[in-house]
Scaffold this motif. Structure first.
Motif, PDB file in Angstrom:
ATOM      1  N   GLY A  26       3.570 -10.078  11.747  1.00  0.00           N
ATOM      2  CA  GLY A  26       3.364 -11.728  11.504  1.00  0.00           C
ATOM      3  C   GLY A  26       2.168 -11.701  11.943  1.00  0.00           C
ATOM      4  O   GLY A  26       1.030 -11.148  12.313  1.00  0.00           O
ATOM      5  N   ALA A  27       2.071 -13.571  12.218  1.00  0.00           N
ATOM      6  CA  ALA A  27       0.911 -13.668  12.828  1.00  0.00           C
ATOM      7  C   ALA A  27       0.961 -13.405  14.389  1.00  0.00           C
ATOM      8  O   ALA A  27       0.838 -13.307  14.484  1.00  0.00           O
ATOM      9  CB  ALA A  27       0.632 -15.206  12.636  1.00  0.00           C
ATOM     10  N   ASN A  28      -1.188 -13.824  14.440  1.00  0.00           N
ATOM     11  CA  ASN A  28      -1.545 -13.446  15.844  1.00  0.00           C
ATOM     12  C   ASN A  28      -0.590 -14.271  16.856  1.00  0.00           C
ATOM     13  O   ASN A  28      -0.550 -13.435  18.209  1.00  0.00           O
ATOM     14  CB  ASN A  28      -3.057 -14.143  15.917  1.00  0.00           C
ATOM     15  N   LYS A  38       8.533  -9.667   6.650  1.00  0.00           N
ATOM     16  CA  LYS A  38       9.470  -8.378   7.937  1.00  0.00           C
ATOM     17  C   LYS A  38       9.479  -7.271   7.178  1.00  0.00           C
ATOM     18  O   LYS A  38       8.767  -7.531   5.815  1.00  0.00           O
ATOM     19  CB  LYS A  38      11.424  -9.096   7.132  1.00  0.00           C
ATOM     20  N   PRO A  39       9.153  -6.580   7.917  1.00  0.00           N
ATOM     21  CA  PRO A  39       8.353  -4.800   7.133  1.00  0.00           C
ATOM     22  C   PRO A  39       9.794  -4.498   5.953  1.00  0.00           C
ATOM     23  O   PRO A  39      10.687  -4.986   5.853  1.00  0.00           O
ATOM     24  CB  PRO A  39       8.753  -3.454   8.652  1.00  0.00           C
ATOM     25  N   ALA A 106      -0.825   2.333  -1.464  1.00  0.00           N
ATOM     26  CA  ALA A 106      -2.230   1.634  -1.957  1.00  0.00           C
ATOM     27  C   ALA A 106      -1.485  -0.322  -1.656  1.00  0.00           C
ATOM     28  O   ALA A 106      -2.483  -0.972  -1.700  1.00  0.00           O
ATOM     29  CB  ALA A 106      -2.069   1.476  -3.588  1.00  0.00           C
ATOM     30  N   ASN A 107      -0.735  -0.393  -1.269  1.00  0.00           N
ATOM     31  CA  ASN A 107       0.361  -1.962  -1.244  1.00  0.00           C
ATOM     32  C   ASN A 107       0.962  -2.358  -0.326  1.00  0.00           C
ATOM     33  O   ASN A 107       0.867  -3.381   0.582  1.00  0.00           O
ATOM     34  CB  ASN A 107       0.920  -1.822  -2.356  1.00  0.00           C
ATOM     35  N   TYR A 108       0.411  -1.792   1.192  1.00  0.00           N
ATOM     36  CA  TYR A 108       1.470  -1.988   2.682  1.00  0.00           C
ATOM     37  C   TYR A 108       0.200  -1.803   4.127  1.00  0.00           C
ATOM     38  O   TYR A 108      -0.081  -0.609   3.553  1.00  0.00           O
ATOM     39  CB  TYR A 108       3.165  -1.428   2.745  1.00  0.00           C
ATOM     40  N   HIS A 109       0.171  -1.756   4.368  1.00  0.00           N
ATOM     41  CA  HIS A 109      -0.065  -1.205   5.694  1.00  0.00           C
ATOM     42  C   HIS A 109       1.652  -0.695   6.184  1.00  0.00           C
ATOM     43  O   HIS A 109       2.480  -1.022   6.569  1.00  0.00           O
ATOM     44  CB  HIS A 109      -0.207  -2.619   7.312  1.00  0.00           C
ATOM     45  N   THR A 110       0.570   0.448   6.481  1.00  0.00           N
ATOM     46  CA  THR A 110       1.179   1.567   6.587  1.00  0.00           C
ATOM     47  C   THR A 110       1.962   1.953   8.521  1.00  0.00           C
ATOM     48  O   THR A 110       0.724   2.591   9.229  1.00  0.00           O
ATOM     49  CB  THR A 110       1.206   3.406   5.876  1.00  0.00           C
ATOM     50  N   VAL A 111       3.165   2.440   8.712  1.00  0.00           N
ATOM     51  CA  VAL A 111       3.519   2.996   9.814  1.00  0.00           C
ATOM     52  C   VAL A 111       4.159   3.942   9.599  1.00  0.00           C
ATOM     53  O   VAL A 111       5.041   4.159   9.587  1.00  0.00           O
ATOM     54  CB  VAL A 111       3.839   2.060  11.065  1.00  0.00           C
ATOM     55  N   GLY A 112       3.241   5.305   9.977  1.00  0.00           N
ATOM     56  CA  GLY A 112       4.003   6.518   9.908  1.00  0.00           C
ATOM     57  C   GLY A 112       4.984   7.183  11.156  1.00  0.00           C
ATOM     58  O   GLY A 112       4.227   6.865  12.162  1.00  0.00           O
ATOM     59  N   THR A 113       6.026   8.048  11.327  1.00  0.00           N
ATOM     60  CA  THR A 113       6.720   7.880  12.348  1.00  0.00           C
ATOM     61  C   THR A 113       6.466   9.037  12.698  1.00  0.00           C
ATOM     62  O   THR A 113       7.340  10.084  11.123  1.00  0.00           O
ATOM     63  CB  THR A 113       8.144   7.819  12.302  1.00  0.00           C
ATOM     64  N   THR A 114       6.929  10.123  14.012  1.00  0.00           N
ATOM     65  CA  THR A 114       6.856  11.447  13.759  1.00  0.00           C
ATOM     66  C   THR A 114       7.171  11.877  15.122  1.00  0.00           C
ATOM     67  O   THR A 114       6.746  11.170  16.211  1.00  0.00           O
ATOM     68  CB  THR A 114       5.278  11.628  13.875  1.00  0.00           C
ATOM     69  N   ASP A 143      -0.419  -9.101  10.100  1.00  0.00           N
ATOM     70  CA  ASP A 143      -0.927 -10.796   8.757  1.00  0.00           C
ATOM     71  C   ASP A 143      -0.525  -9.704   7.237  1.00  0.00           C
ATOM     72  O   ASP A 143      -1.729 -10.457   6.522  1.00  0.00           O
ATOM     73  CB  ASP A 143      -1.313 -11.613   8.626  1.00  0.00           C
ATOM     74  N   ALA A 144       0.085  -8.657   7.072  1.00  0.00           N
ATOM     75  CA  ALA A 144       0.632  -8.332   5.725  1.00  0.00           C
ATOM     76  C   ALA A 144       1.431  -7.329   5.319  1.00  0.00           C
ATOM     77  O   ALA A 144       2.666  -7.402   6.244  1.00  0.00           O
ATOM     78  CB  ALA A 144      -0.897  -6.980   5.804  1.00  0.00           C
ATOM     79  N   PRO A 145       1.699  -7.211   4.467  1.00  0.00           N
ATOM     80  CA  PRO A 145       2.907  -6.323   4.274  1.00  0.00           C
ATOM     81  C   PRO A 145       2.554  -5.191   4.535  1.00  0.00           C
ATOM     82  O   PRO A 145       1.836  -3.765   4.678  1.00  0.00           O
ATOM     83  CB  PRO A 145       2.683  -6.087   2.244  1.00  0.00           C
ATOM     84  N   THR A 146       3.752  -4.430   5.768  1.00  0.00           N
ATOM     85  CA  THR A 146       3.541  -3.844   6.325  1.00  0.00           C
ATOM     86  C   THR A 146       5.063  -2.630   5.886  1.00  0.00           C
ATOM     87  O   THR A 146       6.125  -3.155   5.948  1.00  0.00           O
ATOM     88  CB  THR A 146       4.298  -3.861   7.685  1.00  0.00           C
ATOM     89  N   ALA A 147       4.792  -1.365   5.817  1.00  0.00           N
ATOM     90  CA  ALA A 147       5.582  -0.078   5.151  1.00  0.00           C
ATOM     91  C   ALA A 147       5.957   0.937   6.691  1.00  0.00           C
ATOM     92  O   ALA A 147       5.242   1.383   7.206  1.00  0.00           O
ATOM     93  CB  ALA A 147       5.570   0.751   4.467  1.00  0.00           C
ATOM     94  N   ILE A 148       7.185   0.424   7.255  1.00  0.00           N
ATOM     95  CA  ILE A 148       7.316   1.916   8.233  1.00  0.00           C
ATOM     96  C   ILE A 148       8.182   3.069   7.578  1.00  0.00           C
ATOM     97  O   ILE A 148       9.666   2.943   7.295  1.00  0.00           O
ATOM     98  CB  ILE A 148       9.240   1.493   9.622  1.00  0.00           C
ATOM     99  N   VAL A 149       7.802   3.918   7.569  1.00  0.00           N
ATOM    100  CA  VAL A 149       8.151   5.359   6.843  1.00  0.00           C
ATOM    101  C   VAL A 149       8.224   6.388   7.660  1.00  0.00           C
ATOM    102  O   VAL A 149       7.318   6.859   8.550  1.00  0.00           O
ATOM    103  CB  VAL A 149       6.156   5.911   6.316  1.00  0.00           C
TER     104      VAL A 149
END
Length: 290
Positions: A26-28, A38-39, A106-114, A143-149
């Protein structure tokens, strides 16, 4: 996040990971969830259909709908995945996309989980990492498409995969056993991100409106009369009146609560006054005083 294991545990010497959803945060200024992106949730090479169904259900619980799967097992409509998905079997699960890991990167701001993180900045793949709460605050500014991986049940995401992702998230857990089941880990993380994804919950509004000050002051008058009628010495009355004032000041009573207290002490004062009147009339001792 605390590790992912299929439903079992992941060896702590291995590479257990969770990964997540494409959280369009979302935005600032932390916009309304209805206007915030939404992610998406990504699961890399899940081994057990039931875990996919559990994740789909957690997504449905917390306002997410876009599920993406990297090399998933077959998800039969009469199988575990649909059995575990609850109402997510109607939309989230059947609409899941099969993608490649490279497409997500290539297409998302990504968040990896560990579950297993680097303890210092020498482990560049797993450090620095965020807790789910810290991630929620961070994603408010994205403010970008985000992926929780989320990674595999037994091994999570490996270091090579984590090195291609933008952020890392880990669920704090007991050091003796920090690895969570894949479905559990997804549920915990998506719950903590709910402020970014859920417009309204089933819980009622918990905002408390403090009672009007004149009503509160009227209560203090009634309470003062009550203390006097019970025969307390003046310095004790003053002390107790102050303690009750401090107590109500912290409690922020509602109008209904104050009115209930007013009614109770009004009746108590009337009865005490009546008792004094009867004692005087029949020359009986008044209520024992200190």
């Amino acid at each position: 996040m605390s590790g992912v294991d299929e439903g079992d545990e992941t060896d702590r010497t291995e590479d257990p990971t969770h990964a997540g959803t494409d959280a369009d945060a979302g935005a600032n200024t932390d916009p309304d969830p209805q206007t915030r992106r939404k992610p998406v949730v990504v699961v890399v090479e899940p081994e057990t259909p039931g875990n996919v169904g559990t994740i789909a259900r957690a997504m449905k619980n917390f306002g997410l709908s876009d599920l993406k799967l990297v090399d998933p097992p077959e998800l039969k409509e009469d199988g575990e995945a649909y059995g575990f998905a609850g109402h997510a079997r109607e939309d989230v699960l059947p609409n899941a996309d099969e993608v490649t890991f490279d497409e997500i990167v290539a297409n998302y701001h990504t968040v990896g989980t560990t579950a297993i993180t680097g303890e210092d900045d020498q482990s560049h793949e797993r450090f620095p990492f965020k807790t789910p709460v810290e991630l929620r605050e961070s994603l408010k500014t994205v403010d970008a498409p985000t992926a929780i991986v989320f990674g595999r049940e037994g091994r999570g995401l490996n270091n090579e995969e984590l090195s291609q992702l933008d952020e890392v998230c880990s669920i704090p857990a007991d050091d003796d056993y920090p690895v969570l089941n894949l479905g559990q880990a997804a549920t915990v993380l998506l719950y903590e991100l709910r402020d970014l994804t859920v417009d309204e919950t089933q819980l009622p509004d918990t905002a408390v409106t403090r009672a009007p000050e004149p009503d509160v002051e009227r209560f203090h008058e009634f309470f003062g009369d009550f203390l006097e009628a019970t025969g307390q010495r003046e310095h004790h009355r003053d002390k107790n009146a102050l303690l009750v004032r401090r107590l109500l000041g912290r409690a922020h009573p509602t109008e209904r609560e104050i009115h209930s207290l007013l009614g109770t002490f009004r009746k108590a004062n009337v009865k005490l006054e009546h008792a004094d009147h009867l004692a005087a009339k029949y020359d009986e001792p008044v209520y024992p005083r200190e």
